[in-house]
Write a protein that holds these residues in place. Structure first.
Motif, PDB file in Angstrom:
ATOM      1  N   GLN A   5       0.821  -1.211   0.000  1.00  0.00           N
ATOM      2  CA  GLN A   5       0.000   0.000   0.000  1.00  0.00           C
ATOM      3  C   GLN A   5       0.857   1.264   0.000  1.00  0.00           C
ATOM      4  OE1 GLN A   5       0.447  -1.978   2.562  1.00  0.00           O
ATOM      5  NE2 GLN A   5       0.950  -0.746   4.357  1.00  0.00           N
ATOM      6  N   LYS A   6       0.258   2.331  -0.535  1.00  0.00           N
ATOM      7  CA  LYS A   6       0.931   3.626  -0.521  1.00  0.00           C
ATOM      8  C   LYS A   6       0.792   4.271   0.854  1.00  0.00           C
ATOM      9  CE  LYS A   6       0.288   4.677  -5.442  1.00  0.00           C
ATOM     10  NZ  LYS A   6      -0.283   5.656  -6.429  1.00  0.00           N
ATOM     11  N   ASN A   7       1.693   5.187   1.139  1.00  0.00           N
ATOM     12  CA  ASN A   7       1.580   5.973   2.350  1.00  0.00           C
ATOM     13  C   ASN A   7       0.310   6.828   2.273  1.00  0.00           C
ATOM     14  OD1 ASN A   7       2.207   8.744   3.833  1.00  0.00           O
ATOM     15  ND2 ASN A   7       3.448   7.148   4.794  1.00  0.00           N
ATOM     16  N   PRO A   8      -0.384   7.049   3.409  1.00  0.00           N
ATOM     17  CA  PRO A   8      -1.622   7.853   3.365  1.00  0.00           C
ATOM     18  C   PRO A   8      -1.448   9.222   2.713  1.00  0.00           C
ATOM     19  CG  PRO A   8      -1.431   6.782   5.476  1.00  0.00           C
ATOM     20  CD  PRO A   8      -0.156   6.505   4.738  1.00  0.00           C
ATOM     21  N   THR A   9      -0.271   9.783   2.812  1.00  0.00           N
ATOM     22  CA  THR A   9      -0.071  11.104   2.193  1.00  0.00           C
ATOM     23  C   THR A   9       0.065  11.024   0.678  1.00  0.00           C
ATOM     24  OG1 THR A   9       2.334  10.969   2.455  1.00  0.00           O
ATOM     25  CG2 THR A   9       1.085  11.952   4.272  1.00  0.00           C
TER      26      THR A   9
END
Length: 633
Positions: A626-630
């Motif tokens: 997954q990507k970082n939330p930012t």
């Protein structure tokens, strides 16, 4: 495949059983061929296996090597032990400095010289060959003392004798013992050389080779070994290498592992620099290289082609010592934590009065007691002539290494910031402890070893039953003995094997808990075999939970056996030991029942599948998916 027990077969034998129940029991059973040689072992009679754990996989109570708790030392042996332990303890307290050893990453020469003078390099070697002639129980007590003070030194001493020259003691010819045991007990350090860059847990895949010289007098050894304890300082080594052997059945040449006694002085033996490690820093660990080393044919250990058996038996034979050593380490961790807890005042109270701290201290006491009980149960059985301790030894290593880590971790937690500081000593112990879950068989591999070996034993019994149906008239006892058990189980009339007569009266209710899970364990193994057949070898989520349940049931048995012994002898600590055993049995058997339920639960099987999917995705992505939330948008 098993076939249904038909009505005609029952009529043929003129015995009226509930045929529907029998059909349900046998109709869908897959052939339980788990690993090679299962079929052969089932067809020929073998000696009875007295292992408590092995028989657990059949749901049977084999009490011979569990009850009563062994008391094997004579008065003379106890006196000898005390005469040895007193100066050894003083030496560790007054001369050996674990902080200095750790900082300098070596045991000073003057300290090593003192160990030679104390005789602790030859504890189990025969007296006539320069050793002290200790039995396994005495050796366990020595290990426990060393574990209290310095695990790095413990590895230095243990790698020398628990595995380094243990093969010579177990498999050596009289000539080999006379030549080498006199040296390893007086001046020469030994090492065990098995692991290679491409073969860690898979010991059978080693690349080091030894080929017979043209004159037939030497084997020429070539290859390398990594992470060898004492590898940079050992003069005498037990080395494992592939050797070409002609198969007598096919006439083809095949490679098989052979064990050799190798001296550095043979020439061609060199070592790399000491490895830089997280812990056990004073224990020399190095890579060892063999370049055309001429090894005399008389230095073959245990016979050509028998090296794998030699290696495994050396490791199995010494694992109980690790449990004893770590039981001593846990004592040290607990002592530091308790001294702190009984003096530290917070919120107007000493912190040992807080429930959160009490729970930690109590669980530490449980883990130490159980580890110590397992170690001395196995050692005592070995001293009594047991040949069936391999699963128990594997369990002892897994349990002790994880228990010691938890005890050290909780000791640091109780002491807070003080526990994190170097001067307290727990920081060093934690670093030293981490290796114990890895070397001499990783805990992951040993769990699979426990589960698959036990399943093979259970599967051989089912195979025997399958073969019995080929000649039912001659095997009525076996067929209908098993049939009867399955019938009463089907209609809900079965009861677990009783342990009441084996334990102290105050522990009968706890014994019934163990017995119930032992019976459930056997049923679970059987149903698992029926479901997966030989495919069980690939079901590691299930195998791990079977192994964990086996560990909890066996450790509970060791604890109740020891507590019963203490009660029968009216020891001063008997009531406290009963309390420890009762508490551990409750906790461990709750966990065991949960693991056994998970093996056949659809929800848990789905959970295992999801874990597998997550792992595969992470590996495909070489890290977090997954990507970082930012970055998500």
């Amino acid at each position: 495949m098993f076939r249904p027990v038909t009505v005609s077969l029952l009529k043929y034998n003129r015995i009226n059983f509930q045929k529907i129940a029998l059909q349900q029991c046998f109709a869908t059973a897959a052939e339980p061929k788990v690993i090679q040689k299962t079929e052969k072992s089932a067809e020929k009679p073998t000696e009875h296996n007295f292992s408590f754990t092995m028989n657990m996989f059949r749901g049977q109570l084999e009490s011979k090597e569990a009850f009563p708790f062994p008391d094997v030392l004579t008065e003379e042996q106890r006196e000898t032990l005390h005469m040895l332990m007193d100066p050894v303890e003083r030496y560790f307290e007054e001369v050996n400095d674990p902080f200095k050893n750790d900082a300098e990453e070596k045991v000073p020469d003057n300290v090593v010289k003192g160990f030679w003078e104390l005789g602790v390099f030859g504890l189990q070697a025969p007296i006539e060959l320069g050793g002290l002639g200790l039995n396994n129980t005495q050796y366990a007590r020595f290990g426990e003392v060393v574990g209290k003070y310095d695990l790095g030194v413990g590895i230095f001493l243990g790698a020398h004798q628990s595995i380094g020259w243990k093969g010579i003691l177990l498999y050596g010819t009289p000539e080999q013992k006379e030549k080498y045991l006199t040296r390893v007990t007086s001046k020469d350090i030994a090492a065990f050389c098995l692991t290679e860059p491409s073969s860690g847990s898979d010991a059978g895949s080693i690349k080091t080779r030894a080929t017979l010289s043209p004159d037939g007098k030497h084997y020429i050894l070539n290859g390398s070994k990594i992470w060898i304890s004492n590898g940079g300082i050992a003069e005498i080594m037990t080395v494992f290498a592939q050797t070409p052997i002609q198969d007598p059945k096919t006439g083809q040449t095949v490679d098989k592992v052979t064990a050799f006694i190798v001296e550095r002085s043979f020439g061609g033996v060199t070592s790399g620099p000491p490895e830089r490690k997280m812990g056990i820093k004073c224990s020399n660990t190095a890579e060892v290289y063999f370049d055309n080393v001429p090894v005399p044919v008389e230095n073959v250990l245990g016979g050509v082609g028998n090296g794998f058996k030699v290696a495994m038996n050396i490791l199995n034979n010494g694992r109980f010592g690790m449990a004893a050593t770590l039981a001593g380490t846990m004592k040290t961790c607990m002592k530091k934590a308790v001294e702190f807890a009984t003096n530290r005042v917070q919120f107007g109270k000493k912190i040992d009065s807080f429930g959160a701290i009490q729970e930690k201290i109590a669980r530490m006491a449980l883990l130490q007691y159980v580890t110590e009980s397992v170690a001395y149960l196995i050692a005592g059985n070995m001293d009594s002539g047991s040949k069936h301790y391999h699963l128990e030894a594997a369990i002892s290593k897994c349990f002790a290494s994880e228990a010691a880590w938890n005890v050290c971790d909780e000791s640091i937690q109780i002491m807070g910031g003080m526990g994190y500081m170097k001067d307290t000593g727990l920081e060093r112990i934690m670093r030293d402890l981490r290796i114990f879950r890895i070397f001499e068989g990783t805990n992951d591999i040993l769990r699979l070893f426990v589960a698959l070996t036990g399943i093979q034993y259970a599967g051989a019994h089912l195979k025997e039953l399958q073969n019995a149906f080929k000649n039912p008239t001659a095997n009525l006892g076996l067929i209908f003995g098993e049939a009867s058990k399955r019938v009463v189980r089907t209609v809900g009339l079965s009861s677990p094997p009783s342990m009441d007569h084996l334990v102290h009266k105050d522990l009968i209710s706890s014994a019934s808990v163990i017995a119930k899970n032992l019976d459930l364990f056997g049923q679970t193994v059987e149903s698992t075999l029926i479901k997966y057949g030989k495919g069980i070898v690939n079901e590691q989520f299930i195998l791990n939970r079977l192994a964990n349940a086996a560990i909890d049931i066996y450790t509970s048995t060791a604890a109740i056996s020891r507590a019963s012994y203490s009660a029968s002898k009216n020891l001063e600590s008997a009531d406290f030991e009963k309390l420890l055993a009762q508490t551990w049995i409750f906790e461990a058997n709750e966990r065991a029942a949960s693991n056994l339920k998970a093996v056949s639960s659809g929800k848990h099987l789905d959970y295992f599948s999801k874990l597998s999917q997550i792992s595969k995705k992470i590996c495909e992505n070489q890290g977090v998916v997954q990507k970082n939330p930012t970055d998500a948008l």
